[in-house]
Structure formats: structure tokens, C-alpha cells
Design a protein around this motif. Structure first.
Motif, PDB file in Angstrom:
ATOM      1  N   SER A 178      -0.540  42.188 -49.524  1.00 24.94           N
ATOM      2  CA  SER A 178       0.025  43.409 -50.082  1.00 24.94           C
ATOM      3  C   SER A 178      -1.106  44.332 -50.523  1.00 24.94           C
ATOM      4  O   SER A 178      -2.114  43.859 -51.059  1.00 24.94           O
ATOM      5  CB  SER A 178       0.906  43.081 -51.294  1.00 24.94           C
ATOM      6  OG  SER A 178       1.185  44.243 -52.053  1.00 24.94           O
ATOM      7  N   HIS A 180      -1.020  46.170 -52.972  1.00 32.31           N
ATOM      8  CA  HIS A 180      -0.860  46.455 -54.398  1.00 32.31           C
ATOM      9  C   HIS A 180      -1.455  45.382 -55.302  1.00 32.31           C
ATOM     10  O   HIS A 180      -1.305  45.455 -56.525  1.00 32.31           O
ATOM     11  CB  HIS A 180       0.625  46.648 -54.723  1.00 32.31           C
ATOM     12  CG  HIS A 180       1.274  47.738 -53.936  1.00 32.31           C
ATOM     13  ND1 HIS A 180       0.841  49.049 -53.970  1.00 32.31           N
ATOM     14  CD2 HIS A 180       2.308  47.711 -53.044  1.00 32.31           C
ATOM     15  CE1 HIS A 180       1.589  49.786 -53.167  1.00 32.31           C
ATOM     16  NE2 HIS A 180       2.478  49.000 -52.583  1.00 32.31           N
ATOM     17  N   LEU A 236       5.559  48.995 -43.604  1.00 32.37           N
ATOM     18  CA  LEU A 236       6.506  48.745 -44.687  1.00 32.37           C
ATOM     19  C   LEU A 236       6.589  47.263 -45.021  1.00 32.37           C
ATOM     20  O   LEU A 236       6.714  46.887 -46.196  1.00 32.37           O
ATOM     21  CB  LEU A 236       7.882  49.296 -44.307  1.00 32.37           C
ATOM     22  CG  LEU A 236       7.944  50.824 -44.109  1.00 32.37           C
ATOM     23  CD1 LEU A 236       9.355  51.269 -43.759  1.00 32.37           C
ATOM     24  CD2 LEU A 236       7.437  51.563 -45.350  1.00 32.37           C
ATOM     25  N   GLY A 239       4.024  46.250 -47.394  1.00 33.78           N
ATOM     26  CA  GLY A 239       4.155  46.781 -48.736  1.00 33.78           C
ATOM     27  C   GLY A 239       3.561  48.153 -48.963  1.00 33.78           C
ATOM     28  O   GLY A 239       3.468  48.602 -50.117  1.00 33.78           O
ATOM     29  N   TYR A 240       3.133  48.821 -47.889  1.00 28.31           N
ATOM     30  CA  TYR A 240       2.598  50.174 -48.055  1.00 28.31           C
ATOM     31  C   TYR A 240       3.732  51.126 -48.402  1.00 28.31           C
ATOM     32  O   TYR A 240       4.853  50.994 -47.906  1.00 28.31           O
ATOM     33  CB  TYR A 240       1.868  50.629 -46.793  1.00 28.31           C
ATOM     34  CG  TYR A 240       0.487  50.021 -46.680  1.00 28.31           C
ATOM     35  CD1 TYR A 240      -0.637  50.685 -47.180  1.00 28.31           C
ATOM     36  CD2 TYR A 240       0.300  48.763 -46.120  1.00 28.31           C
ATOM     37  CE1 TYR A 240      -1.893  50.109 -47.116  1.00 28.31           C
ATOM     38  CE2 TYR A 240      -0.966  48.183 -46.049  1.00 28.31           C
ATOM     39  CZ  TYR A 240      -2.053  48.869 -46.552  1.00 28.31           C
ATOM     40  OH  TYR A 240      -3.302  48.303 -46.496  1.00 28.31           O
ATOM     41  N   ASP A 241       3.436  52.097 -49.258  1.00 29.47           N
ATOM     42  CA  ASP A 241       4.462  53.031 -49.717  1.00 29.47           C
ATOM     43  C   ASP A 241       4.919  53.961 -48.608  1.00 29.47           C
ATOM     44  O   ASP A 241       6.033  54.489 -48.664  1.00 29.47           O
ATOM     45  CB  ASP A 241       3.935  53.849 -50.902  1.00 29.47           C
ATOM     46  CG  ASP A 241       3.642  52.973 -52.110  1.00 29.47           C
ATOM     47  OD1 ASP A 241       4.348  51.956 -52.278  1.00 29.47           O
ATOM     48  OD2 ASP A 241       2.708  53.292 -52.865  1.00 29.47           O
ATOM     49  N   SER A 242       4.066  54.179 -47.612  1.00 28.11           N
ATOM     50  CA  SER A 242       4.415  55.067 -46.509  1.00 28.11           C
ATOM     51  C   SER A 242       3.574  54.721 -45.293  1.00 28.11           C
ATOM     52  O   SER A 242       2.534  54.055 -45.403  1.00 28.11           O
ATOM     53  CB  SER A 242       4.173  56.535 -46.898  1.00 28.11           C
ATOM     54  OG  SER A 242       2.781  56.766 -47.085  1.00 28.11           O
TER      55      SER A 242
END
Length: 265
Positions: A178, A180, A236, A239-242
């Protein structure tokens, strides 16, 4: 020179024996692998340049993992134990090098394969086993040795820590990467201060967590993209936001956005 085809265990052992016994400072070898074929851990007294002409391979050693996409190669120094995992069908060309033939650091590193080196490798695997001095074949081999140290290094390595608790955390992350993951969260899980964790992680891997995390995400993304999955799906899932955020990371690491990188490869 040598023989082609996905090796069985017996063929693999014969191949290693052949590499050890064959004459010549530079020994080319062609290999084709089907998906799910895993070359077990092994070592040899020659250094090896593994070149993925088509497909993607992952090479695993005690100290890390290296991703080798098309137009790239991995330098494996003599004596280092390693295993090879192809992703999809892979056409691989290897150059085995006697330790005294080329001066390069005794560490694994991914390099970009130039057009010149590509041509030399493609020609080298067609040559007869015996290379007369002064012949065209001998000149090709000599030029391979000259070009090897000039190949530009690429950041496609993923060093793994030796410290047990940190190694377990990294292995867990590789199963579910991820973008994040944060220093504070990892430091808390290991009951370390942020400063201590940062120092230990860099000492163990040679990288900061952000750079290591990015490499791990690339390792997860490349085989899926090469298999034809949509960039949006991969971005996605990781876990990337876009898609834009994933594309920015990919381009920063590899110099091209995912669609162009795979098309060019």
C-alpha cells in the motif's frame, strides 16, 4: 550456444554443470520459460547477466528481490545464491562471465539494456561454442565484455532486512502493499521511536521507508500490468487514491507512464 527450453530439476542441474565446465570468459545461453516455472535457488562460479527479452522475471536472493522487465537485465555476481521466477511466458538470454573478465561491483543490480547490448546478446547466443581468436565471434564476445560495465543502473531492487521483526513486517507488506504505509505506524508496530525506526530501516535496507514502499508497489504492479490488467484496476487495488497518483509514482520511478512503458517494452 547451450540449449533452450524450460528446465526440469534434472535439466537445471545439468545446465549448472555445463556452465561450470564450459570454456570461455563469456558464455551466452538462451532460455525460454512458461508461466509458473520457478528456477530453484542455485549459484555458480561465473557472474550472470539475466536479460528478459520478453516478459518479466523476479530474482530472489538472501538480501533482496529484483524485478527485471523487458529491455532490462540483472547482474548477479559470481557465487551469489539466487532463484528466478518468470511472470507469464519469458524469453531470457543470459551472459555468464568469468570473474576476471569484467570488473563490476559484487552486488546485484538492475541495468537498462542498450540497443547495442541487445544486438550483441542476440548475436552471441547464435554463435558456435568454440570461438576462434580474431574471428567475428571473438570480437562480439570482446565487445560484450566492454559494454557490460557501461550499462546504466535502474532502481528496480527491493532489499530485504536481516533483522527478524523488521523482515517479518516487510514480508507481510509484500503480501498486501500500500502507498499509505507510514513511518509512525511501522515504528509503533515494532515498539520503536520514529527516529530509531528510521535509523534501523535505512541501516538494514539502504533505503528510506518511502523509497522502499514505492519499490514494493512497483513489484506488485508490473507483473499484473504485463499480464494485461487495466492500469485503473491495478492502481486502485494497490490503494492509490487515483490513477493519476499511481501514474505519477510509476513515471517518477521508471521514466515513462505505465501504458507507454509496457507498449515500448
Amino acid at each position: 550456444m547451450g540449449y533452450d527450453g524450460p528446465p526440469s530439476s534434472e535439466q537445471h542441474l545439468r545446465r549448472i554443470a555445463w556452465i561450470e565446465q564450459v570454456d570461455g570468459a563469456i558464455v551466452p545461453l538462451a532460455s525460454d520459460y512458461a508461466d509458473a516455472i520457478v528456477v530453484p535457488p542455485h549459484r555458480h562460479s561465473r557472474s550472470q547477466l539475466l536479460y528478459a527479452v520478453t516478459g518479466i522475471i523476479t530474482v530472489i536472493t538472501e538480501t533482496g528481490r529484483w524485478m527485471v522487465p523487458p529491455d532490462h537485465a540483472l547482474w548477479v555476481p559470481a557465487g551469489m545464491e539466487h532463484s528466478v521466477r518468470p511472470h507469464g511466458r519469458v524469453s531470457m538470454r543470459s551472459i555468464y562471465v568469468s570473474p576476471d573478465a569484467v570488473t563490476l561491483p559484487a552486488i546485484c543490480r538492475v541495468v537498462a539494456v542498450t540497443e547495442l547490448m541487445h544486438g550483441l546478446i542476440v548475436e552471441a547466443v547464435k554463435l558456435p561454442r568454440r570461438v576462434p581468436p580474431g574471428s567475428r565471434a571473438a570480437l562480439i564476445m570482446a565487445l560484450v565484455a566492454e559494454e557490460l560495465p557501461l550499462l546504466p543502473e535502474r532502481p528496480l531492487g527491493l532489499p530485504l532486512p536481516a533483522e527478524p521483526r523488521l523482515a517479518a513486517l516487510c514480508q507481510s507488506f509484500l503480501s498486501n502493499p500500500s502507498p499509505h504505509a507510514t513511518i509512525d505506524h511501522w515504528a509503533e508496530r515494532l515498539a520503536m521511536s520514529r527516529r530509531t525506526f528510521t535509523r534501523v530501516f535505512r541501516r538494514e535496507t539502504g533505503l528510506g521507508l518511502a523509497a522502499w514502499r514505492q519499490q514494493a508497489c512497483l513489484f506488485a504492479a508490473l507483473p499484473r500490468l504485463a499480464a494485461g490488467e487495466a492500469v485503473t484496476t491495478v492502481a486502485l487495488d494497490l490503494g492509490y487514491d487515483s490513477v493519476a497518483a499511481f501514474t505519477t509514482m510509476f513515471k517518477r520511478a521508471l521514466g515513462r507512464p505505465p501504458s507507454r512503458y509496457l507498449r515500448d517494452g
